[in-house]
Design an enzyme around this catalytic site. Structure first.
Site, short mmCIF file in Angstrom:
data_model
loop_
_atom_site.label_atom_id
_atom_site.label_comp_id
_atom_site.label_asym_id
_atom_site.label_seq_id
_atom_site.Cartn_x
_atom_site.Cartn_y
_atom_site.Cartn_z
N ASP A 43 46.62 21.41 6.85
CA ASP A 43 45.46 22.06 7.35
C ASP A 43 45.42 22.57 8.62
OD1 ASP A 43 45.27 19.76 8.76
OD2 ASP A 43 43.11 19.37 8.39
N GLY A 44 46.87 22.59 9.18
CA GLY A 44 47.13 23.27 10.66
C GLY A 44 46.64 22.33 11.52
N ARG A 102 44.66 34.84 33.97
CA ARG A 102 43.75 36.09 34.63
C ARG A 102 42.14 35.88 34.48
NH1 ARG A 102 47.28 40.03 30.86
NH2 ARG A 102 47.48 38.21 29.80
N HIS A 136 49.20 33.75 38.23
CA HIS A 136 48.60 35.15 38.61
C HIS A 136 47.74 34.99 39.81
CE1 HIS A 136 47.18 38.95 37.39
NE2 HIS A 136 45.93 38.77 37.47
N LYS A 198 45.26 52.02 42.08
CA LYS A 198 44.95 52.25 40.70
C LYS A 198 43.40 51.59 40.29
CE LYS A 198 46.03 48.26 38.46
NZ LYS A 198 46.19 47.31 37.54
N ASP A 224 55.76 42.88 39.68
CA ASP A 224 54.48 42.16 39.34
C ASP A 224 54.76 40.82 38.83
OD1 ASP A 224 51.64 42.19 39.07
OD2 ASP A 224 51.68 44.04 37.66
N ASP A 228 52.05 42.64 30.66
CA ASP A 228 51.34 42.53 29.49
C ASP A 228 51.65 43.67 28.41
OD1 ASP A 228 50.06 41.70 27.04
OD2 ASP A 228 48.07 41.06 28.54
N ALA A 230 52.12 46.40 29.33
CA ALA A 230 53.24 47.65 30.16
C ALA A 230 52.32 48.96 30.50
CB ALA A 230 54.01 48.00 29.19
#
Length: 317
Positions: A43-44, A102, A136, A198, A224, A228, A230
């Site tokens: 069942d995972g 993040r 991060h 930016k 960086d 992710d 890009a």
């Protein structure tokens, strides 16, 4: 190491996120990888069996919480619980890439702070210490009430670029948040820095505004902590070329590289993207432009230093 590490109370285990890196770390330390199996019921549900005694041992579990992030977090939590119930002396989680990092603050109303939630559940499960790489947001260390050793990738990346011996280099941060990282690399390369100003209208969509600093006629190295989709890095590369940079290279510690990332990197003016193996790259993401450096020597040295109660901060140099 051919002689092997002498202290048998140090054990290194891996789960499913990055077994190759874990094997490299164990080899560098001079120990065998601990024997355990990570499988799933029909069942995972995750099933973990530790197949050797860990009683009284200092155990280091290597697991990046990269995609599929929830699966890998759950594996780690179940492993911590299994080790705690098997009477391990300390349970040190080695998380080369810390997922959900993040989501480290409330940027908008009614948002969760998931980085703090993950810190809480790791501690409740029974983790004694966290060893991680380039968070991060550095303040995530403060989300934990256990020791957190945050290693840095800049020395590894810096050594690579130093060997290139570029003539006229400028190190570029793709946003204001990465200025301190760019400055660390720039100091190693004895180069100036530039910053790309930016604006991000919504998640995973970046809009480049203007460049602060002199990049004309220079070889630009973008740095960086992670790449992710890009979007940011490819727009930044285009802006640098448009504003007079001769060549653009890029580097990051964590190659998340999700969705259209590889296509964007391939189509961009970036000559080379240098990453580490904090997240393993599947075959389809390994292109001629991507160069992978290993963090195993750094992490293995950190594990030995933690185990022998030596300073870890020397590794930042």
């Amino acid at each position: 190491m051919s002689t092997g590490y002498q202290d048998r109370t140090l054990k290194v285990f891996t789960l499913n996120s990055n077994p190759k890196l874990a094997a490299e770390i164990a080899e560098q330390i001079g120990v065998k990888l601990g024997e355990c199996s990570v499988t799933s019921f029909s069942d995972g549900e995750i099933q973990i069996n530790i197949e050797e005694s860990v009683r009284g041992c200092d155990v280091y579990v290597v697991q990046s919480t990269s995609a599929p992030v929830n699966q890998h977090i759950m594996e780690l939590l179940i492993m911590i619980d299994a080790l705690k119930r098997a009477s391990a002396a300390t349970i040190n989680v080695v998380i080369p890439y810390y997922g959900y990092a993040r989501q480290d603050r409330k940027a908008r109303a009614r948002e969760p702070i998931t980085a703090k939630l993950v810190a809480d559940i790791l501690q409740v499960a029974g983790a004694s210490r966290v060893i991680t790489l380039d968070l991060h947001a550095p303040q995530i260390q403060g989300f934990f009430n256990i020791p957190v050793d945050q290693l840095v990738g800049v020395p590894i990346l810096g050594d690579y670029w130093s060997e290139k011996e570029f003539a006229d280099v400028v190190v570029v941060s793709p946003d204001h948040g990465g200025v301190s990282r760019a400055r660390q690399l720039a100091e190693r390369l004895k180069a100036p820095i530039a910053i790309i100003d930016k604006r991000r209208p919504r998640p995973n969509v970046a809009e480049v505004m203007n460049i602060v600093g002199n990049i004309k006629g220079k070889t630009a190295i973008l740095i960086d902590d992670m790449i992710d989709t890009a979007g940011t890095i490819s727009l930044a590369a285009n802006a640098l070329i448009k504003n007079g940079a001769t060549d653009v290279y890029a580097c990051c510690t964590h190659p998340v590289l999700s969705g259209p990332a590889i296509d964007r990197i391939t189509d961009s003016p970036i000559k080379e993207l240098v990453v580490t193996n904090s997240i393993p790259l599947p075959i389809e993401k390994q292109t001629d432009k991507v160069v992978t450096l290993s963090v195993a020597p750094l992490i293995s040295e950190a594990i030995i230093r933690v185990h022998e109660q030596l300073s870890v901060s020397v590794l930042f140099d």
